[in-house]
Scaffold this motif. Sequence first.
Motif, PDB file in Angstrom:
ATOM      1  N   GLU A 184      46.945  52.424  25.650  1.00  0.00           N
ATOM      2  CA  GLU A 184      46.142  52.490  26.874  1.00  0.00           C
ATOM      3  C   GLU A 184      44.898  51.594  26.822  1.00  0.00           C
ATOM      4  OE1 GLU A 184      45.384  56.583  27.834  1.00  0.00           O
ATOM      5  OE2 GLU A 184      47.494  57.099  27.680  1.00  0.00           O
ATOM      6  N   GLN A 185      45.020  50.474  26.143  1.00  0.00           N
ATOM      7  CA  GLN A 185      43.912  49.528  26.107  1.00  0.00           C
ATOM      8  C   GLN A 185      43.780  48.856  27.472  1.00  0.00           C
ATOM      9  OE1 GLN A 185      43.334  47.709  21.946  1.00  0.00           O
ATOM     10  NE2 GLN A 185      45.433  47.257  22.495  1.00  0.00           N
ATOM     11  N   PHE A 208      46.154  43.101  22.489  1.00  0.00           N
ATOM     12  CA  PHE A 208      46.804  43.717  23.645  1.00  0.00           C
ATOM     13  C   PHE A 208      48.224  43.163  23.745  1.00  0.00           C
ATOM     14  CE2 PHE A 208      43.363  45.071  26.857  1.00  0.00           C
ATOM     15  CZ  PHE A 208      42.475  45.416  25.856  1.00  0.00           C
ATOM     16  N   SER A 243      40.850  43.554  18.785  1.00  0.00           N
ATOM     17  CA  SER A 243      42.120  44.238  18.943  1.00  0.00           C
ATOM     18  C   SER A 243      43.152  43.238  19.439  1.00  0.00           C
ATOM     19  CB  SER A 243      41.986  45.392  19.940  1.00  0.00           C
ATOM     20  OG  SER A 243      43.157  46.167  19.943  1.00  0.00           O
ATOM     21  N   GLN A 251      45.699  45.695  31.598  1.00  0.00           N
ATOM     22  CA  GLN A 251      45.946  46.802  30.685  1.00  0.00           C
ATOM     23  C   GLN A 251      47.348  46.713  30.126  1.00  0.00           C
ATOM     24  OE1 GLN A 251      45.344  50.207  33.153  1.00  0.00           O
ATOM     25  NE2 GLN A 251      47.384  50.143  34.027  1.00  0.00           N
ATOM     26  N   GLU A 252      47.530  47.389  29.016  1.00  0.00           N
ATOM     27  CA  GLU A 252      48.866  47.482  28.448  1.00  0.00           C
ATOM     28  C   GLU A 252      49.686  48.435  29.304  1.00  0.00           C
ATOM     29  OE1 GLU A 252      48.567  46.777  23.758  1.00  0.00           O
ATOM     30  OE2 GLU A 252      47.749  48.695  24.405  1.00  0.00           O
ATOM     31  N   GLY A 258      35.859  48.491  29.134  1.00  0.00           N
ATOM     32  CA  GLY A 258      37.202  48.533  28.600  1.00  0.00           C
ATOM     33  C   GLY A 258      37.352  49.526  27.483  1.00  0.00           C
ATOM     34  N   PHE A 259      38.542  49.542  26.939  1.00  0.00           N
ATOM     35  CA  PHE A 259      38.887  50.413  25.821  1.00  0.00           C
ATOM     36  C   PHE A 259      39.748  49.604  24.874  1.00  0.00           C
ATOM     37  CE2 PHE A 259      41.798  53.545  23.875  1.00  0.00           C
ATOM     38  CZ  PHE A 259      40.855  54.320  23.211  1.00  0.00           C
ATOM     39  N   LEU A 260      39.282  49.448  23.629  1.00  0.00           N
ATOM     40  CA  LEU A 260      40.017  48.727  22.596  1.00  0.00           C
ATOM     41  C   LEU A 260      40.379  49.683  21.480  1.00  0.00           C
ATOM     42  CD1 LEU A 260      37.788  45.548  22.086  1.00  0.00           C
ATOM     43  CD2 LEU A 260      39.690  45.832  23.662  1.00  0.00           C
ATOM     44  N   CYS A 261      41.548  49.501  20.908  1.00  0.00           N
ATOM     45  CA  CYS A 261      41.970  50.246  19.722  1.00  0.00           C
ATOM     46  C   CYS A 261      42.101  49.248  18.588  1.00  0.00           C
ATOM     47  CB  CYS A 261      43.319  50.926  19.942  1.00  0.00           C
ATOM     48  SG  CYS A 261      43.320  52.160  21.227  1.00  0.00           S
TER      49      CYS A 261
END
Length: 110
Positions: A80-81, A46, A44, A74-75, A97-100
């Motif tokens: 909300e990554q 960021f 992804s 975080q962004e 974490g959280f990736l889009c």
Amino acid sequence: MKEYELSGQDFSLILEPKVEDEVHLPTNTLMKVRVESAGFAGNSVFDVDAKALGRMALALDEMYETLKGETEIQEPYGFEQFLRFVGNGRGQIWVTGFLCGGFQGLDTQQ
């Protein structure tokens, strides 16, 4: 661009930040993120602040020295990554974490 890698047994996280010319803006760095863990992989981009990236790097360095602590990047808005690092004091660092993915118009493969 320079790459920064955190790797361990069956895990790899690569961060590749590129600071934009407009450093006065709240998001002035595009950071490519690639992760591989237990046979799964993702990437992804960021949109973060260079100062936040610097604070995270300093905190990671301290975690490396002390084996404890935590940091997160975080962004400030958008998808909300985030990436979070937590040292457990016994020589392990937990990464969550959280990736889009799937951004059209952003080449995350370069």
